[in-house]
Design an enzyme around this catalytic site. Sequence first.
Site, PDB file in Angstrom:
ATOM      1  N   PRO A   1      -2.511   4.496 -14.696  1.00  0.00           N
ATOM      2  CA  PRO A   1      -1.738   3.271 -14.431  1.00  0.00           C
ATOM      3  C   PRO A   1      -0.268   3.413 -14.829  1.00  0.00           C
ATOM      4  O   PRO A   1       0.548   2.586 -14.458  1.00  0.00           O
ATOM      5  CB  PRO A   1      -2.429   2.202 -15.287  1.00  0.00           C
TER       6      PRO A   1
ATOM      7  N   GLU B   1      -9.156   5.896 -23.103  1.00  0.00           N
ATOM      8  CA  GLU B   1      -7.870   5.212 -23.319  1.00  0.00           C
ATOM      9  C   GLU B   1      -6.703   6.010 -22.763  1.00  0.00           C
ATOM     10  O   GLU B   1      -5.581   5.537 -22.740  1.00  0.00           O
ATOM     11  CB  GLU B   1      -7.657   4.962 -24.820  1.00  0.00           C
TER      12      GLU B   1
ATOM     13  N   ARG C   1      -6.046  11.367   6.292  1.00  0.00           N
ATOM     14  CA  ARG C   1      -5.898  10.830   7.651  1.00  0.00           C
ATOM     15  C   ARG C   1      -4.524  11.135   8.248  1.00  0.00           C
ATOM     16  O   ARG C   1      -4.326  10.961   9.455  1.00  0.00           O
ATOM     17  CB  ARG C   1      -6.237   9.341   7.704  1.00  0.00           C
TER      18      ARG C   1
ATOM     19  N   ASP D   1       0.462   2.242  12.225  1.00  0.00           N
ATOM     20  CA  ASP D   1      -0.173   1.650  11.048  1.00  0.00           C
ATOM     21  C   ASP D   1       0.790   0.758  10.294  1.00  0.00           C
ATOM     22  O   ASP D   1       1.975   1.061  10.206  1.00  0.00           O
ATOM     23  CB  ASP D   1      -0.589   2.741  10.043  1.00  0.00           C
TER      24      ASP D   1
END
Length: 256
Positions: free
Chosen positions: A103, A130, A168, A183
Amino acid sequence: MQIHILTLFPQMFQSPISSGILKRAIDQKLVEFNIRNIRDYTHDKHHTVDDSPYGGGAGMLLKPEPIFEAVEAAKAEISPSGQAFRTSPEEAANTTPIILLTPQGRLFSQPIALELSRHSHLILICGHYEGVDERVRQHLVTDEISIGDYVLSGGELPAMVLADAIVRLIPGVLGSEDSPVDDSHTTGMLEYPQYTRPPVYRDWAVPEILLSGNHAQIARWHREQAISRTLERRPDLLGKANLNREERQLIDRLKN
Ligand code: ADE
């Protein structure tokens, strides 16, 4: 392309690579997944992968040794493979992105997916607990990527998100009928609304212009719809989109 994934939960990857576009790309030898268990690179009796942080604090950290060794094993296997291989094995091993899913990383996006799709090899490290010992960040990984501002229990789902978005975009993976050029986000804008048969469903008719056969007008309608949808839902994207003067004027009119 070879995608090496380092994880504590290799079994999580079986389902995503056994269906849909990822499976097709594997069958066509356009991509190869090499999934290794970080625990296999421990040397103690209990196969310890984590330990408590120096200085105290909640939770456990992934130890550096098994991660370094697993990456070194992946690099040693980076070898000529498939059509994507464009460099010598040594060069490929030295230029291969080594990406930690965390993150704390830079936010994943379509331009990052496109950039990564041009590499012949990728190494993805799924963090857990963690976090990881800081020396992995400082001396091993070349990039850190987050898939969004929320915390998942591990880097496995983010690694799958990256793999799907990247694979893709490899030339040949999508047929021309489902090409990625229109897209959402490829154009810098959200995609325009689309319709298929029947022309009228429960009194709801397909916009007439789409049945007109006038390709120039349809292309214009698509562009206008993409702009108004983006303005409504994601106005933050329009600042970066590549728009001509007429389209900028359309935005001003829609805003009023
Ligand atoms: N690991 C845990 N949460 C994550 C996130 N949002 N992105 C990437 N890796 C993660």
